[in-house]
Design a protein around this motif. Structure first.
Motif, PDB file in Angstrom:
ATOM      1  N   GLU A  81       0.831  -1.211   0.000  1.00 51.47           N
ATOM      2  CA  GLU A  81       0.000   0.000   0.000  1.00 51.47           C
ATOM      3  C   GLU A  81       0.865   1.261   0.000  1.00 51.47           C
ATOM      4  N   ILE A  82       1.895   1.273   0.812  1.00 47.11           N
ATOM      5  CA  ILE A  82       2.769   2.448   0.900  1.00 47.11           C
ATOM      6  C   ILE A  82       3.547   2.650  -0.399  1.00 47.11           C
ATOM      7  N   SER A  83       4.129   1.570  -0.918  1.00 44.23           N
ATOM      8  CA  SER A  83       4.918   1.727  -2.147  1.00 44.23           C
ATOM      9  C   SER A  83       4.037   2.080  -3.338  1.00 44.23           C
ATOM     10  N   TYR A  84       2.809   1.542  -3.370  1.00 45.92           N
ATOM     11  CA  TYR A  84       1.896   1.886  -4.462  1.00 45.92           C
ATOM     12  C   TYR A  84       1.541   3.369  -4.421  1.00 45.92           C
ATOM     13  N   ALA A  85       1.140   3.846  -3.246  1.00 47.36           N
ATOM     14  CA  ALA A  85       0.729   5.247  -3.126  1.00 47.36           C
ATOM     15  C   ALA A  85       1.904   6.211  -3.290  1.00 47.36           C
ATOM     16  N   ALA A  86       3.042   5.882  -2.706  1.00 42.70           N
ATOM     17  CA  ALA A  86       4.171   6.810  -2.708  1.00 42.70           C
ATOM     18  C   ALA A  86       5.009   6.763  -3.976  1.00 42.70           C
ATOM     19  N   LEU A  87       4.992   5.651  -4.681  1.00 42.67           N
ATOM     20  CA  LEU A  87       5.902   5.503  -5.807  1.00 42.67           C
ATOM     21  C   LEU A  87       5.212   5.056  -7.093  1.00 42.67           C
ATOM     22  N   TRP A  88       4.655   3.854  -7.074  1.00 42.99           N
ATOM     23  CA  TRP A  88       4.182   3.236  -8.321  1.00 42.99           C
ATOM     24  C   TRP A  88       2.976   3.958  -8.924  1.00 42.99           C
ATOM     25  N   HIS A  89       2.043   4.412  -8.101  1.00 42.82           N
ATOM     26  CA  HIS A  89       0.882   5.144  -8.632  1.00 42.82           C
ATOM     27  C   HIS A  89       1.209   6.611  -8.867  1.00 42.82           C
ATOM     28  N   ARG A  90       1.947   7.202  -7.955  1.00 46.31           N
ATOM     29  CA  ARG A  90       2.267   8.627  -8.054  1.00 46.31           C
ATOM     30  C   ARG A  90       2.976   8.960  -9.371  1.00 46.31           C
ATOM     31  N   TYR A  91       3.874   8.104  -9.792  1.00 45.18           N
ATOM     32  CA  TYR A  91       4.611   8.355 -11.022  1.00 45.18           C
ATOM     33  C   TYR A  91       4.018   7.642 -12.237  1.00 45.18           C
ATOM     34  N   GLY A  92       2.864   7.016 -12.055  1.00 39.56           N
ATOM     35  CA  GLY A  92       2.141   6.423 -13.168  1.00 39.56           C
ATOM     36  C   GLY A  92       2.706   5.113 -13.685  1.00 39.56           C
ATOM     37  N   ILE A  93       3.585   4.494 -12.930  1.00 38.96           N
ATOM     38  CA  ILE A  93       4.224   3.264 -13.401  1.00 38.96           C
ATOM     39  C   ILE A  93       3.246   2.096 -13.379  1.00 38.96           C
ATOM     40  N   ALA A  94       2.579   1.867 -12.252  1.00 39.66           N
ATOM     41  CA  ALA A  94       1.637   0.744 -12.152  1.00 39.66           C
ATOM     42  C   ALA A  94       0.460   0.908 -13.119  1.00 39.66           C
ATOM     43  N   PRO A  95      -0.154   2.102 -13.229  1.00 44.71           N
ATOM     44  CA  PRO A  95      -1.245   2.229 -14.199  1.00 44.71           C
ATOM     45  C   PRO A  95      -0.808   1.989 -15.650  1.00 44.71           C
ATOM     46  N   LYS A  96       0.434   2.377 -15.986  1.00 44.58           N
ATOM     47  CA  LYS A  96       0.927   2.119 -17.343  1.00 44.58           C
ATOM     48  C   LYS A  96       1.113   0.630 -17.586  1.00 44.58           C
ATOM     49  N   ILE A  97       1.625  -0.087 -16.588  1.00 41.17           N
ATOM     50  CA  ILE A  97       1.776  -1.534 -16.717  1.00 41.17           C
ATOM     51  C   ILE A  97       0.398  -2.176 -16.856  1.00 41.17           C
ATOM     52  N   GLU A  98      -0.540  -1.733 -16.033  1.00 41.12           N
ATOM     53  CA  GLU A  98      -1.901  -2.275 -16.068  1.00 41.12           C
ATOM     54  C   GLU A  98      -2.542  -2.069 -17.439  1.00 41.12           C
TER      55      GLU A  98
END
Length: 139
Positions: A81-98
């Protein structure tokens, strides 16, 4: 490894696993899924990851330690949850992978404003076309 070390190591490794779990989850998740479905899938992935973290340390060779499972599961969930909110979602990395790993959902067509011409002339032309398929035009 004694029980206290297993709990501590499970929590530590759980943090490491949880930090990258959002990237792995993004491969599975689809942008058009509801937030409830996404939460359920991520929770299942976190539980499996926590159990795998304990198993990788030999935690299942003796009777299963509930403390190690709880520590690993909590660490995975918190870190993800912390890494998603602070890093992966904030910089758009996880949504781009998705988005890049998801097939394009079927197009949705709005039929609410669709109008049909049911005048006698239109119906007669349709009957004519149906009775004479070789004709092919409205001329």
């Amino acid at each position: 490894m004694n029980l206290n070390n297993l709990v501590v190591h499970s929590a530590g490794y759980g943090v490491a696993v949880g930090s990258v779990l959002p990237l792995l989850a993004a491969v599975v998740l689809r942008p058009h899924w509801s937030p409830k479905v996404k939460t359920l899938i991520v929770t299942i992935l976190a539980a499996l990851s926590g159990a795998a973290t304990v198993a990788a340390q030999g935690g299942f060779s003796n009777p299963v330690s509930p403390g190690a499972l709880l520590a690993a599961g909590a660490a995975v969930i918190a870190a993800s949850e912390i890494s998603y909110a602070a890093l992966w979602h904030r910089y758009g990395i996880a949504p781009k992978i998705e988005a890049s790993t998801s097939p394009t959902p079927p197009a949705r067509i709005d039929l609410t404003n669709l109008a049909f011409d049911t005048s006698d002339d239109t119906l007669n032309r349709l009957k004519q076309r149906l009775s004479d398929p070789d004709r092919g035009s409205d001329s």
